[in-house]
Design a protein around this motif. Structure first.
Motif, PDB file in Angstrom:
ATOM      1  N   SER A  75     -18.672   7.334 -13.328  1.00  0.00           N
ATOM      2  CA  SER A  75     -19.991   7.833 -13.738  1.00  0.00           C
ATOM      3  C   SER A  75     -20.461   7.140 -15.003  1.00  0.00           C
ATOM      4  N   GLY A  76     -20.135   5.841 -15.101  1.00  0.00           N
ATOM      5  CA  GLY A  76     -20.596   5.045 -16.220  1.00  0.00           C
ATOM      6  C   GLY A  76     -19.751   5.135 -17.467  1.00  0.00           C
ATOM      7  N   VAL A  77     -18.615   5.856 -17.415  1.00  0.00           N
ATOM      8  CA  VAL A  77     -17.751   6.031 -18.578  1.00  0.00           C
ATOM      9  C   VAL A  77     -16.391   5.410 -18.277  1.00  0.00           C
ATOM     10  N   LEU A  78     -15.844   4.639 -19.244  1.00  0.00           N
ATOM     11  CA  LEU A  78     -14.537   4.035 -19.072  1.00  0.00           C
ATOM     12  C   LEU A  78     -13.446   5.094 -19.146  1.00  0.00           C
ATOM     13  N   VAL A  79     -12.592   5.121 -18.110  1.00  0.00           N
ATOM     14  CA  VAL A  79     -11.468   6.052 -18.087  1.00  0.00           C
ATOM     15  C   VAL A  79     -10.251   5.333 -17.520  1.00  0.00           C
ATOM     16  N   ASP A  80      -9.062   5.862 -17.815  1.00  0.00           N
ATOM     17  CA  ASP A  80      -7.829   5.338 -17.253  1.00  0.00           C
ATOM     18  C   ASP A  80      -7.487   6.109 -15.997  1.00  0.00           C
ATOM     19  N   SER A  81      -7.152   5.361 -14.935  1.00  0.00           N
ATOM     20  CA  SER A  81      -6.874   5.966 -13.637  1.00  0.00           C
ATOM     21  C   SER A  81      -5.541   5.454 -13.129  1.00  0.00           C
TER      22      SER A  81
ATOM     23  N   GLN B 102       0.821  -1.210   0.000  1.00  0.00           N
ATOM     24  CA  GLN B 102       0.000   0.000   0.000  1.00  0.00           C
ATOM     25  C   GLN B 102       0.855   1.260   0.000  1.00  0.00           C
ATOM     26  N   ALA B 103       1.998   1.209   0.633  1.00  0.00           N
ATOM     27  CA  ALA B 103       2.853   2.387   0.737  1.00  0.00           C
ATOM     28  C   ALA B 103       3.652   2.653  -0.530  1.00  0.00           C
ATOM     29  N   ASN B 104       3.811   1.638  -1.407  1.00  0.00           N
ATOM     30  CA  ASN B 104       4.750   1.792  -2.519  1.00  0.00           C
ATOM     31  C   ASN B 104       4.200   1.454  -3.896  1.00  0.00           C
ATOM     32  N   VAL B 105       3.054   0.818  -3.991  1.00  0.00           N
ATOM     33  CA  VAL B 105       2.590   0.348  -5.286  1.00  0.00           C
ATOM     34  C   VAL B 105       2.119   1.505  -6.161  1.00  0.00           C
ATOM     35  N   SER B 106       2.336   1.354  -7.466  1.00  0.00           N
ATOM     36  CA  SER B 106       1.752   2.255  -8.455  1.00  0.00           C
ATOM     37  C   SER B 106       1.193   1.411  -9.589  1.00  0.00           C
ATOM     38  N   ASN B 107       0.135   1.896 -10.210  1.00  0.00           N
ATOM     39  CA  ASN B 107      -0.549   1.088 -11.212  1.00  0.00           C
ATOM     40  C   ASN B 107      -1.470   1.983 -12.026  1.00  0.00           C
ATOM     41  N   VAL B 108      -1.748   1.565 -13.247  1.00  0.00           N
ATOM     42  CA  VAL B 108      -2.758   2.220 -14.079  1.00  0.00           C
ATOM     43  C   VAL B 108      -3.830   1.191 -14.383  1.00  0.00           C
TER      44      VAL B 108
ATOM     45  N   ASP C  73      -1.094  12.897 -20.376  1.00  0.00           N
ATOM     46  CA  ASP C  73      -2.275  13.180 -21.182  1.00  0.00           C
ATOM     47  C   ASP C  73      -3.210  11.982 -21.294  1.00  0.00           C
ATOM     48  N   SER C  74      -2.686  10.769 -21.102  1.00  0.00           N
ATOM     49  CA  SER C  74      -3.531   9.573 -21.208  1.00  0.00           C
ATOM     50  C   SER C  74      -4.316   9.308 -19.928  1.00  0.00           C
ATOM     51  N   LEU C  75      -4.029  10.026 -18.857  1.00  0.00           N
ATOM     52  CA  LEU C  75      -4.692   9.791 -17.575  1.00  0.00           C
ATOM     53  C   LEU C  75      -5.866  10.735 -17.391  1.00  0.00           C
ATOM     54  N   ALA C  76      -6.947  10.196 -16.869  1.00  0.00           N
ATOM     55  CA  ALA C  76      -8.103  11.030 -16.534  1.00  0.00           C
ATOM     56  C   ALA C  76      -8.211  11.252 -15.031  1.00  0.00           C
TER      57      ALA C  76
ATOM     58  N   GLN D  70      -7.960   3.235  -0.294  1.00  0.00           N
ATOM     59  CA  GLN D  70      -7.673   3.950  -1.533  1.00  0.00           C
ATOM     60  C   GLN D  70      -8.566   5.172  -1.597  1.00  0.00           C
ATOM     61  N   SER D  71      -7.990   6.289  -1.960  1.00  0.00           N
ATOM     62  CA  SER D  71      -8.762   7.522  -2.055  1.00  0.00           C
ATOM     63  C   SER D  71      -9.788   7.429  -3.170  1.00  0.00           C
ATOM     64  N   ASP D  72     -10.711   8.373  -3.169  1.00  0.00           N
ATOM     65  CA  ASP D  72     -11.590   8.502  -4.313  1.00  0.00           C
ATOM     66  C   ASP D  72     -10.733   8.823  -5.537  1.00  0.00           C
ATOM     67  N   LYS D  73     -11.203   8.451  -6.717  1.00  0.00           N
ATOM     68  CA  LYS D  73     -10.453   8.748  -7.935  1.00  0.00           C
ATOM     69  C   LYS D  73     -10.694  10.209  -8.308  1.00  0.00           C
ATOM     70  N   ILE D  74      -9.622  10.983  -8.286  1.00  0.00           N
ATOM     71  CA  ILE D  74      -9.700  12.432  -8.436  1.00  0.00           C
ATOM     72  C   ILE D  74      -9.508  12.794  -9.900  1.00  0.00           C
ATOM     73  N   ASN D  75     -10.487  13.478 -10.483  1.00  0.00           N
ATOM     74  CA  ASN D  75     -10.387  13.907 -11.869  1.00  0.00           C
ATOM     75  C   ASN D  75      -9.336  15.001 -11.997  1.00  0.00           C
ATOM     76  N   LEU D  76      -8.443  14.835 -12.938  1.00  0.00           N
ATOM     77  CA  LEU D  76      -7.342  15.779 -13.123  1.00  0.00           C
ATOM     78  C   LEU D  76      -7.784  16.974 -13.959  1.00  0.00           C
ATOM     79  N   THR D  77      -7.454  18.164 -13.493  1.00  0.00           N
ATOM     80  CA  THR D  77      -7.725  19.375 -14.253  1.00  0.00           C
ATOM     81  C   THR D  77      -6.548  19.653 -15.184  1.00  0.00           C
ATOM     82  N   VAL D  78      -6.744  20.598 -16.088  1.00  0.00           N
ATOM     83  CA  VAL D  78      -5.677  20.967 -17.027  1.00  0.00           C
ATOM     84  C   VAL D  78      -4.465  21.490 -16.273  1.00  0.00           C
TER      85      VAL D  78
END
Length: 867
Positions: free
Chosen positions: A603-609, A591-597, A686-689, A663-671
């Protein structure tokens, strides 16, 4: 406090009413292999006390004992499902389409996440799984608990479930309780069984071979060996997605029906080997060794990729225009035409092959040779298949006995060392790395996670005469623990940013991009602990226990926890018990070190997180901080009534947990945030939402009531045993922030049923035995695709399990049975009941949060040879 007492009163009233309506209790009597009645056997527990093993009725804390024979009387072979039928406060979800949570399913004791229950094997700490539940359905988001499913019931003598916080005795993770799996230790005899079953729908065929043999190990020891081998077909509880049906109706070739599958995964070559060895070295000392090797392949479905709207593969503007690659680079050479996917009336053109601009791209012309769209090779879209190979191994070696000389004469000692390793190697097939264009492979190996743990324990206990009712038992011990989490990079095609990246095509294997070399690595943490545990029998009727544990971690520092227990024997038949304790759960190294996509629905739409470590600069920009241990305060009080063949316990518990890790809520990235990430050197932003990370963000209070009742009697020219168990459980989130999010709070509080009950009637005759079990599930929150607008309150449900066994000979028995024998359906998706959802966009039939799964009834036959 008044509200809390009212809730307790309602729960106890509900339990008594349920008991009366069912009219069933249980017994501690057991049956031998030919169905004949034995004398009543006292159930003895090792867990929960550092003194000599004691009867569950005399324990100052609530302990359930589930015999190996009882566990074998069920249709499934998954240990989680077997325990769920016997422990009402244990909930298990099937997690279809849930990334790694489909491979190693998390379980919830008393409404807390999977890694809040400590798992022991023969009293020794069990290593955790390498799988982290990234999509854990709210309650288990980010949980990393042990893989209980590798333990076969045929290897077990009994299972002890301590329903009480015990971190002061056993260390981290024991906030909700402790489950101790006790292996068989017979030096002779054994059994072999073959079982086959399938669901009422006609799928999910499961065949299991299992065996156990006890062998002498010299003249003074035993070697008890067990195995299980299983294969299970996948299931589908799906309807065709409306978008896929529309494409099929328009003549688009290659549409699967269903395009997206909701159901249990396929399991292949699930092999488990367990061994338990003991040898008397002298009259006063014993050598012991036990361990396992387990391996299985699991394959499940993923979300369907729409051939006109899937971002970064088919379209980047929601399906208005087709995403087309210019193979010789933008603004050079031949330009690619714009393919409008809607006609002049704004209607979607379902068959892109009819569009003139697309025909140019698909042709063998100069434009066709220079331009590429994924519809050329995957016109029907695609559905990835995600799975993994899970390997689990462990070995514990130790010695125990009595000290016969010196100051500690008469003391009992136990010295042991153990190592456990769990490896999950992932694969994803029928997908693409869109940035590679037409050159993409469609099968990928995204990498591995490996969890390695080592433990050394030294324990000693001795009784001292202080002129009390009997000896005061004093126990003390030392423990050293090392935990390592390793990430191994995937094959290059699974993570590489191909030549089409700058044109808006997605990077890595779509659905589960591989682990990059920059994310690979080995992360370790060590800790040591010292404890003291005292049991003081002030009188014959009054016992108190005291435990204190100090634990020091080389990452976040130290913690000290205590536990006080008491039991008062009011009469020969009635006693009262209670406990108060503090506890903790250390964040795992993973939990302290993992990273993943990962690809998920938002909201019903497929996105990469992207999931990032909490200390990553990106996470810190969004509110992440270094993880700290959870801390808990809990208390229980209850009563035990024993009279003849009647056994009844009622226990109330209250568990307050601060700084829970999830795990935190998935935070939508702003510009602007994306610009900051690029400036921090984060690649492929740019590929991450969305971005998420692990965090200590919320506090909870969980309270409930457990009722257990047993009774036995002669009935119907045979012998009857009756068992009833009930649990009321309620969780409230006391503090949280936007990092956790309101919907996750709602899931924590409402996804699990507050009321669970089971009632079992077992009947034994000379050549037949059988049982029927009633299972009650109260209201729960139905959630589909982790979308808040799909959420409803699902109605209570009842299921029944039954089995009949015929003893054909002294050695051979034949069984037939079923789980959910009346094929009770889970709550169906109701989009009129849910707000804002026009139709079933994702092809499911049932809410996947159903506490008894979505697959329906399962029937089976079994043949057993005992020797």
């Amino acid at each position: 406090m008044k509200l809390q007492l009212n809730a307790i009163s309602r729960a106890i009233t509900y339990a008594i009413a349920s008991t009366a309506s069912v009219g069933i209790f249980s017994t501690t009597a057991m049956a031998d292999e030919n169905g004949a009645k034995k004398e009543k056997i006292e159930k003895i527990a090792v867990v929960g006390s550092r003194a000599a093993p004691r009867s569950v009725g005399d324990s100052p804390v609530p302990v359930d004992i589930i015999g190996g024979e009882e566990l074998s009387k069920a249709g499934g072979d998954d240990m989680l499902e077997l325990l769920k039928g016997s422990v009402p406060s244990l909930n298990v979800h099937q997690n279809p389409i849930s990334d790694a949570a489909s491979l190693v399913r998390p379980a919830n004791l008393r409404g807390l996440p999977a890694d809040s229950t400590l798992i022991l094997l023969n009293g020794k700490r069990r290593h955790r799984s390498s799988v982290i539940a990234f999509l854990g359905g709210g309650i288990n988001d980010g949980a990393q608990g042990p893989d209980i499913s590798v333990i076969p019931s045929i290897a077990l003598k009994q299972v002890e479930v301590l329903r009480d916080g015990a971190a002061a005795q056993y260390g981290s993770d024991a906030i909700a309780g402790v489950i101790n799996f006790v292996l068989k230790d017979a030096s002779e005899g054994g059994s072999f069984a073959v079982k086959h079953g399938q669901f009422f729908e006609g799928d999910g065929d499961t065949t299991t071979y299992e065996g156990n043999v006890g062998l002498p190990f010299s003249d003074d020891g035993f070697a008890n060996l067990s195995f299980q081998y299983k294969n299970a077909d996948a299931t589908s509880r799906s309807v065709q997605r409306p978008d896929a049906a529309a494409y099929d109706g328009a003549g688009v070739p290659g549409i699967r029906n269903p395009a997206q599958v909701w159901g249990a995964p396929e399991i292949n070559d699930d092999i488990t080997l367990f061994g338990n060895v003991g040898l008397d070295l002298t009259n006063d000392s014993q050598f012991y060794m036990f361990g396992n090797y387990s391996e299985r392949d699991v394959k499940g479905g993923f979300y369907y990729r729409n051939p006109q709207t899937r971002p970064q593969v088919y379209s980047n503007d929601g399906g208005d225009t087709l995403l087309v690659a210019d193979l010789d680079g933008l603004d050079t050479g031949i330009s690619c035409p714009t393919v409008n996917l809607k006609n002049s009336a704004g209607e979607q053109i379902l068959d892109v092959s009819t569009i003139a601009a697309y025909q140019q791209i698909a042709s063998n012309s100069d434009i066709g040779n220079n331009c590429f769209a994924f519809n050329e090779i995957l016109p029907a879209g695609f559905t990835p298949f995600f799975g993994g190979n899970i390997t689990d191994t462990s070995l514990t070696i130790g010695t125990k006995g009595d000290i016969t000389d010196g100051y500690f004469k008469g003391a009992r000692y136990d010295l042991s060392g153990s190592v456990g390793r769990n490896e999950s190697r992932y694969f994803i097939t029928n997908t693409v790395n869109a940035s590679l264009g037409a050159e993409t492979p469609m099968d990928f190996s995204p990498g591995k996670y490996i969890q390695l743990e080592k433990n050394f324990n030294a324990d000693i206990s001795k009784g001292y005469d202080f002129d009390l009712a009997y000896d005061v038992n004093i126990a003390a011990g030392l423990e050293w623990h090392e935990e390592t989490f390793e990430v191994i990079a995937g094959d290059e095609a699974s993570f590489i940013a191909g030549p089409l990246t700058e044109q808006g095509f997605g990077i890595g294997s779509n659905g589960f991009p591989g682990f990059k070399p920059s994310a690979a690595g080995e992360y370790s943490r060590r800790n040591y602990a010292a404890y003291v545990d005292v049991e003081t029998p002030f009188t014959e009727e009054f016992l108190m226990g005291w435990a204190l544990r100090y634990e020091d971690y080389d990452s976040f520092g130290s913690t000290t926890n205590y536990k006080i227990t008491a039991q008062f024997q009011a009469t020969d038949d009635l006693s009262f018990r209670g406990s108060i304790s503090t506890g903790f759960r250390a964040p795992t190294v993973g939990q302290a070190n993992v990273s993943n996509v990962q690809t998920n629905l938002s909201s019903g739409v497929l996105v990469d997180s992207a999931l990032l470590p909490p200390t990553n600069p990106v996470s810190q920009l969004l509110g992440g901080t270094e993880l700290q241990p959870e801390e808990s305060d809990s208390y229980t009080f209850g009563a035990v009534y024993q009279s003849g063949d009647i056994f009844l316990t009622i226990d109330y518990y209250n568990i307050q947990v601060e700084d829970r890790i999830s795990q935190s809520d998935k935070i939508n990235l702003t510009v602007s945030q994306k610009a900051a990430l690029k400036a921090a050197g984060v690649p492929n932003v740019d590929s991450l939402a969305q971005v998420s990370f692990f965090t200590n963000d919320f506090d909870t209070t969980t309270q409930g009531v457990d009722v257990v009742a047993n009774y036995s009697m002669d009935l119907l020219d045979g012998y009857s045993t009756f068992a009833f168990a009930y649990n009321w459980n309620e969780t409230e989130v006391d503090r949280f922030s936007a990092i956790t999010g309101a919907f996750k709070v709602k899931r924590l509080e409402e996804d699990l049923p507050q009321h669970r009950a089971t009632a079992t009637w077992t009947q034994q005759w000379e050549t037949f035995t059988g049982f029927i079990r009633y299972n009650y599930f109260g209201e729960y929150q139905g959630v589909h695709v982790d979308f808040d607008q799909t959420a409803i309150t699902a109605d209570p449900s009842v299921t029944f399990d039954a089995e009949l066994t015929y003893f054909a000979t002294e050695n051979v028995s034949l069984s037939i049975g079923a789980n959910n024998i009346f094929d009770q359906e889970p709550e169906k998706l109701d989009f009129q009941k849910a707000s804002g959802i026009p139709n079933n966009n994702w092809g499911g039939k049932y809410y996947e949060t159903s506490p008894y799964g979505i697959n329906g009834g399962f029937y089976y036959v079994k043949a057993t040879y005992t020797f």
